[in-house]
Every structure is written in C-alpha cells, then in structure tokens.
Design an enzyme around this catalytic site. Structure first.
Site, PDB file in Angstrom:
ATOM      1  CG  MET A  13      18.511 -38.888  -6.977  1.00 28.40           C
ATOM      2  SD  MET A  13      19.905 -39.500  -8.037  1.00 28.40           S
ATOM      3  CE  MET A  13      20.448 -40.792  -6.842  1.00 28.40           C
ATOM      4  N   GLY A  14      14.716 -41.316  -7.880  1.00 25.94           N
ATOM      5  CA  GLY A  14      13.695 -42.337  -7.935  1.00 25.94           C
ATOM      6  C   GLY A  14      13.406 -42.831  -9.254  1.00 25.94           C
ATOM      7  CE  LYS A  75      12.972 -31.948   0.141  1.00 30.09           C
ATOM      8  NZ  LYS A  75      14.155 -31.617  -0.939  1.00 30.09           N
ATOM      9  CB  ALA A  76      17.881 -37.785   3.260  1.00 29.16           C
ATOM     10  CB  SER A 128      27.949 -43.747  -5.255  1.00 28.17           C
ATOM     11  OG  SER A 128      28.759 -42.405  -5.908  1.00 28.17           O
ATOM     12  CE  LYS A 182      26.946 -42.176  -2.068  1.00 28.55           C
ATOM     13  NZ  LYS A 182      25.958 -40.942  -1.787  1.00 28.55           N
ATOM     14  CG  HIS A 185      31.713 -42.824  -2.265  1.00 26.40           C
ATOM     15  ND1 HIS A 185      31.007 -41.607  -2.649  1.00 26.40           N
ATOM     16  CD2 HIS A 185      32.195 -43.198  -3.552  1.00 26.40           C
ATOM     17  CE1 HIS A 185      31.115 -41.547  -4.071  1.00 26.40           C
ATOM     18  NE2 HIS A 185      31.675 -42.361  -4.392  1.00 26.40           N
ATOM     19  CG  ASN A 186      29.212 -39.050  -0.525  1.00 30.62           C
ATOM     20  OD1 ASN A 186      29.319 -39.736  -1.114  1.00 30.62           O
ATOM     21  ND2 ASN A 186      27.968 -38.029  -0.528  1.00 30.62           N
ATOM     22  CD  GLU A 189      31.803 -36.871  -4.420  1.00 28.59           C
ATOM     23  OE1 GLU A 189      31.138 -38.058  -4.339  1.00 28.59           O
ATOM     24  OE2 GLU A 189      31.395 -35.985  -4.674  1.00 28.59           O
ATOM     25  CG  HIS A 452      44.215 -36.429  32.874  1.00 19.97           C
ATOM     26  ND1 HIS A 452      43.048 -36.800  33.153  1.00 19.97           N
ATOM     27  CD2 HIS A 452      44.359 -35.174  32.407  1.00 19.97           C
ATOM     28  CE1 HIS A 452      42.196 -35.536  33.344  1.00 19.97           C
ATOM     29  NE2 HIS A 452      42.906 -34.774  32.783  1.00 19.97           N
TER      30      HIS A 452
HETATM   31  P1  NDP Z   1      14.299 -34.910  -3.233  1.00 23.79           P
HETATM   32  O1  NDP Z   1      15.552 -35.064  -2.191  1.00 23.79           O
HETATM   33  O2  NDP Z   1      14.392 -33.496  -3.973  1.00 23.79           O
HETATM   34  O3  NDP Z   1      13.052 -35.500  -2.652  1.00 23.79           O
HETATM   35  C1  NDP Z   1      11.869 -35.088  -3.458  1.00 23.79           C
HETATM   36  C2  NDP Z   1      10.803 -36.711  -3.231  1.00 23.79           C
HETATM   37  O4  NDP Z   1      10.787 -36.595  -1.912  1.00 23.79           O
HETATM   38  C3  NDP Z   1       9.741 -36.359  -3.931  1.00 23.79           C
HETATM   39  O5  NDP Z   1       9.346 -37.394  -4.406  1.00 23.79           O
HETATM   40  C4  NDP Z   1       8.678 -36.174  -2.921  1.00 23.79           C
HETATM   41  O6  NDP Z   1       7.413 -36.248  -3.124  1.00 23.79           O
HETATM   42  C5  NDP Z   1       9.311 -36.630  -1.608  1.00 23.79           C
HETATM   43  N1  NDP Z   1       8.719 -36.420  -0.304  1.00 23.79           N
HETATM   44  C6  NDP Z   1       9.341 -35.056   0.284  1.00 23.79           C
HETATM   45  N2  NDP Z   1       8.618 -35.173   1.372  1.00 23.79           N
HETATM   46  C7  NDP Z   1       8.037 -36.314   1.710  1.00 23.79           C
HETATM   47  C8  NDP Z   1       7.085 -36.834   2.634  1.00 23.79           C
HETATM   48  N3  NDP Z   1       6.772 -36.388   3.638  1.00 23.79           N
HETATM   49  N4  NDP Z   1       6.311 -38.183   2.165  1.00 23.79           N
HETATM   50  C9  NDP Z   1       6.412 -38.678   1.181  1.00 23.79           C
HETATM   51  N5  NDP Z   1       7.160 -38.273   0.085  1.00 23.79           N
HETATM   52  C10 NDP Z   1       8.061 -37.082   0.272  1.00 23.79           C
HETATM   53  O7  NDP Z   1      14.498 -36.050  -4.536  1.00 23.79           O
HETATM   54  P2  NDP Z   1      16.069 -36.517  -5.364  1.00 23.79           P
HETATM   55  O8  NDP Z   1      15.493 -37.428  -6.332  1.00 23.79           O
HETATM   56  O9  NDP Z   1      16.726 -35.187  -5.718  1.00 23.79           O
HETATM   57  O10 NDP Z   1      16.678 -37.293  -3.933  1.00 23.79           O
HETATM   58  C11 NDP Z   1      16.081 -38.542  -3.568  1.00 23.79           C
HETATM   59  C12 NDP Z   1      17.205 -38.990  -2.323  1.00 23.79           C
HETATM   60  O11 NDP Z   1      18.372 -39.334  -3.078  1.00 23.79           O
HETATM   61  C13 NDP Z   1      17.621 -37.979  -1.236  1.00 23.79           C
HETATM   62  O12 NDP Z   1      17.914 -38.799  -0.184  1.00 23.79           O
HETATM   63  C14 NDP Z   1      18.842 -37.809  -1.697  1.00 23.79           C
HETATM   64  O13 NDP Z   1      19.673 -37.306  -0.642  1.00 23.79           O
HETATM   65  C15 NDP Z   1      19.278 -38.783  -2.535  1.00 23.79           C
HETATM   66  N6  NDP Z   1      20.278 -38.184  -3.662  1.00 23.79           N
HETATM   67  C16 NDP Z   1      21.313 -39.061  -3.859  1.00 23.79           C
HETATM   68  C17 NDP Z   1      22.138 -38.616  -4.922  1.00 23.79           C
HETATM   69  C18 NDP Z   1      23.263 -39.471  -5.243  1.00 23.79           C
HETATM   70  O14 NDP Z   1      24.052 -39.351  -6.132  1.00 23.79           O
HETATM   71  N7  NDP Z   1      23.249 -40.739  -4.671  1.00 23.79           N
HETATM   72  C19 NDP Z   1      22.068 -37.436  -5.706  1.00 23.79           C
HETATM   73  C20 NDP Z   1      20.709 -36.696  -5.434  1.00 23.79           C
HETATM   74  C21 NDP Z   1      20.157 -37.104  -4.442  1.00 23.79           C
HETATM   75  P3  NDP Z   1       6.422 -35.208  -3.806  1.00 23.79           P
HETATM   76  O15 NDP Z   1       6.678 -35.146  -5.242  1.00 23.79           O
HETATM   77  O16 NDP Z   1       4.982 -35.574  -3.337  1.00 23.79           O
HETATM   78  O17 NDP Z   1       6.818 -33.700  -3.216  1.00 23.79           O
END
Ligand code: NDP
Length: 481
Positions: A13-14, A75-76, A128, A182, A185-186, A189, A452
């Site tokens: 995603m990033g 990761k959330a 999204s 958001k 929205h989900n 969905e 009540h």
């Molecule tokens: P992931 O949720 O799989 O997270 C992986 C990333 O998080 C990696 O860059 C990892 O770094 C980093 N990370 C994990 N733990 C830590 C930590 N403690 N400190 C620093 N970095 C950390 O990645 P996604 O790209 O799939 O998703 C990212 C976000 O987007 C999530 O919140 C997810 O819920 C959301 N999302 C949204 C979607 C949408 O449609 N809007 C679809 C999919 C995801 P490292 O490489 O070093 O392990």
C-alpha cells in the site's frame, strides 16, 4: 533538495501510494523499517518520479519540506503507534503526521489528542480502493484539522480518483472523522456484497441457473440503476472458469467468508451510537455463519427444513423481482450507513457534509457506483435530511421495489432459503414506517420488572404502575412529585 511529502511503510500500500505521488510530480521521501523494501522501490520504480530514500527515521524527517507531511502506511495497531512515536521525536511544531492505514477511529482520536499536545497535526485518513486504488487513484477520506488539510489536501486531491473532473477526496471533519467514514464505507461494502450474493444464490436455487448464466444477468443489471464496481466484478467473477477443472470458478471456491474486522467495527460502533444498521449487521453475521464450520456441520445433520416448495413462476419476472429486492435492500443499507455517519458527527462534533461523502465514493473505492450521485443530490435538496430513504427520490425508488421485494422474501422463507439481508431490510423498512410498533409492550414489561417507567399516548409525563402493590399509576417526573 527537499521532498514535498514522505511515506513510511514500503509494503504494497505504501509503495503504491508513494509511486502515485511521484507519478503526479511530487517529490516523495520514502522510508521503511527494513531498508530492503525501500531499495526495492528505488530499483523497480525509481524512474517513475523523484524519490528521496532514507534509511533512518531521522533522515526521512529531515528530507521533508516544512511544514512537513509524513504519511504512515504500516500494519495497523501497535506498529502505527511505534512509528508515530519515532516520527514525532524529529518533527516540529506545525508538522503533520498522516495515518493512512485502516485504524479504528477511536485510536485516531486518541493519537490526535496526544499529538496536538505536542503541537503536531495528526490526520487519520481513510484510503479506499486497495492496492490498485493506491497506485492509480484511490478515494481518500482525511480527518484532522482544516489547517492540515490546507497543506496536504491539494496533493491528495491530485492523486485521488476523479469523477466528472471532481476529486474523490475532501476534508471529512476533525480528528477521527476520516477513519470513521472509511469504517462505515467498509460496512456498506459488506452489505452490498451480501445482497449481491443473496440474489446470486436465489437464482441458482430457485431457477437452477449456473454461474455463467447468472453472470450474464449481473452484466445486464450493470447497465441500469445497479451499475457499480461490485456488480461488474460479480459479472466478471461468475463468468470466470477454473483453470484446473474448467468448472465455473465460484463453484470451486469454499463457501466460508473471511473478514478483517471493519464490518464488525461498523456494527459495534452503531450499537454504541444506537443506530439500527440492520443490513450491515446481518451481512457481517452472514459471514460469521458461513465461517462457523463445526456449527454448520452439526446443523446440517440435525435441523429439519419442513418446507412445502412453491413454484417461482415466470423466470424473467422472478429475476426482475430479485433485481428489485437487491436494489431496495441496498438502499436500506446506504440509508442506515449515512444515519450512522450523521449520528457519529453529532456525537463527536464533526462537521461532515453528508452529500460530499457520497461524492468522494463515486470513484476509486470498492462501493463506487453511479447511484451515489442520487445520494449527493438528496443531501443537496435537504442538508438536514433525517433519513435518506425519506428523500422523495429514494422514497419513490424503493416504493417501486416493494411488491417484488415482498415476493422474494416470502419465496425464500417458504422454500427454506436464507436471504438474511433481503429479509431484515424489508423488516426494517416496514418497522421504520410503521405508525405503531410493539415497543409499547416492551415499555410495559420494563415498568413491571424494573420500574423503568413509561409515557402515555394521551398526555405528558412519566409514570409507573405499583405492580406489586395496588397497581395504582404514580407520576414519576418532578412536576407532580
Ligand atoms: P502491512 O499491513 O502488511 O504492513 C507491513 C508494513 O508495516 C511493512 O512496511 C512493515 O515494515 C511495517 N511495520 C510492521 N510493523 C512495524 C513496526 N513495528 N515498526 C515499523 N514498521 C512496521 O502493509 P500493507 O501495505 O498491506 O497495508 C498498510 C496499511 O494499509 C495497513 O494499515 C492496512 O490495514 C491498510 N490497507 C488498506 C487497504 C485499503 O484498501 N485501504 C488494503 C490493504 C491494506 P517491515 O518491512 O520493516 O516489516
């Protein structure tokens, strides 16, 4: 050189979001906890635009133009908190930290309050559209302060999806408003996907239609009021053949739906707010039912159907009925979802323009659909509209569906086919429009066992019957002691 904006978290995603920004001409600082992911982005996509990679958080922050904008896409949950802590060590007054992950809005509110204390802006934003959206234009729902939106809004609007030239991004409201919207929205969905599945299921069960033929019906529906990304996806998926067996693909997929929790959040929040999101709740529970493997096995062995099968009659008119049941149930789910947003805004003090939410969902996101224009128009007619279904356009639309909707629900119940969202949405429709509900009896029961109190239909005041004594009515409010 300094970057316009930064992204930390170079998973799928990033990195896609960073590439989208770079492709749109922004100078993008990138960072990831493990350096290899950052290197991979530069190796594979470095030519797409101007990237500024950093190995350390400190260098990443330093590479940003002030006031700095750093987007977190990790990761959330705890990882998000960890990254916020690190970033905020190097950020200065007026800088902006954006969480673009799927955070629960209450976490966003907590984080925003903590960072505000430090003089930093914290923007929780819904994004999204999955991987594809992040790269090519998502629907973006940013919360946080107006001031922060002035800085990052133009960039987000540029990289978002556009429909009729209008960006699918707007400032939603303060603190957690973006993540709240958001979340809903989900939830919508979930309901949308479930009603489509119920129509598919009934075509199969009642008419004996195969996946391919059902797919053709959805392709046809996609030309009318139902035109949407999810209907289109459904048509495509139903037409697909499994490469190993040559069977319809959906027939080889196990019938257990997974969930990542945003539907459940929507329902939990609605319960807290007292909003009846029955469509979303039934859709979420339908996934739970499907995933209850052992319980389903036990039920299959024991529970009797006791049905007297009825005929569907004319195939074409049954399909037409299903389309109307789907459309009506979908309208109920959207109406309930917007009620949840309105109630959330009221509770948390967010100034949300409801019509704009429908507008930014028209492109980029999973529930994108033509009919969202009608929702925007409804709120333009009446910004204080209490119930989306009560807008004259929707009132007419749903009225046209009611007889067919009743036939479908009755048919499903009589023949023992589950259609939880069709059925519960119809019950909601009949409930919300009923002049009198049996809640009078609930109040009487509550007064009996819990004192009540109740109110009378024929005057003011709050009363209680001395049930265990002489059963005299006593007035309970102050005016008459
Ligand atoms: P992931 O949720 O799989 O997270 C992986 C990333 O998080 C990696 O860059 C990892 O770094 C980093 N990370 C994990 N733990 C830590 C930590 N403690 N400190 C620093 N970095 C950390 O990645 P996604 O790209 O799939 O998703 C990212 C976000 O987007 C999530 O919140 C997810 O819920 C959301 N999302 C949204 C979607 C949408 O449609 N809007 C679809 C999919 C995801 P490292 O490489 O070093 O392990």
């Amino acid at each position: 050189d300094v970057a316009d904006i930064g992204v930390t978290g170079m998973a799928v995603m990033g990195s896609n979001l960073a590439r989208n920004l770079a492709r749109n001409g922004f100078k993008v600082a990138i960072h990831n906890r493990s350096v290899s992911k950052t290197e991979k982005v530069i190796d594979s996509y470095g030519g797409e635009g101007q990237f500024f990679p950093s190995e350390s958080t400190e260098d990443f922050v330093k590479s940003l133009q002030k006031p700095r904008v750093a987007i977190i896409m990790v990761k959330a949950g705890k990882p998000t908190d960890a990254v916020i802590d690190e970033l905020s060590q190097y950020m200065e007054q007026g800088d902006i930290i954006v969480d673009a992950g799927n955070a629960l809005f209450t976490d966003t509110r907590r984080r925003e309050a903590a960072l505000r204390e430090k003089g930093l802006h914290f923007v929780g934003t819904g994004v999204s559209g999955g991987e594809e959206g992040a790269l090519n234009g998502p629907s973006i729902m940013p919360g946080g302060t107006k001031e922060s939106y002035d800085r990052l809004g133009p960039m987000f609007e540029k990289i978002s999806a556009h429909v009729d030239g209008v960006p699918c991004c707007t400032h939603v409201g303060a603190d957690g408003a973006g993540h709240f919207v958001k979340m809903v929205h989900n939830g919508i969905e979930y309901a949308d996907m479930q009603v489509i599945s119920e129509a598919y299921d009934l075509m199969g069960r009642a008419l004996g239609m195969g996946a391919g033929e059902i797919g053709e019906v959805f392709a046809e529906w996609n030309k009318g009021d139902l035109e949407s990304f999810l209907i289109e996806v459904t048509a495509t998926v139903l037409a697909h053949k499994d490469e190993r067996t040559g069977k319809p693909f959906v027939d080889i997929v196990v019938d257990r739906a997974a969930q990542k929790g945003t539907g459940a959040w929507t329902v939990q929040t609605a319960l807290d707010l007292g909003v009846p999101v029955t469509g979303i709740a039934e859709a979420t529970f339908a996934r739970s039912v499907s995933g209850d493997v052992e319980e389903r096995e036990a039920a299959q062995r024991t529970l009797k159907a006791e049905v007297e099968p009825t005929e569907v009659g004319d195939k074409a008119s049954f399909i037409d009925d299903l389309q109307k049941a789907l459309y009506a149930s979908k309208l109920v789910a959207y109406s309930q979802g917007f009620e949840e947003i309105a109630k959330g805004a009221e509770t948390y003090g967010w100034d949300i323009t409801l019509g704009d939410m429908a507008k930014i969902w028209r492109g980029g996101c999973i529930i994108r659909a033509k009919f969202l224009n009608r929702i925007t128009e409804a709120y333009e007619r009446d910004a204080s509209l209490k119930l989306l279904l009560a807008d004259p356009y929707f009132t007419e639309e749903i009225a046209k569906c009611v007889p067919a909707w009743r036939r479908v629900v009755a048919y499903a119940a009589t023949n023992g086919y589950p259609a939880p969202v069709f059925a519960s949405s119809l019950a909601y429709y009949d409930g919300i429009r009923a002049e009198r509900l049996p809640a009078n009896l609930i109040q009487a029961q509550r007064d009996f066992f819990g004192a009540h109190t109740y109110q009378r239909v024929d005057g003011e005041g709050t009363f209680h019957v001395e049930w265990s004594e002489d059963r005299r009515e006593t007035r309970q409010d102050d005016t008459h002691g």
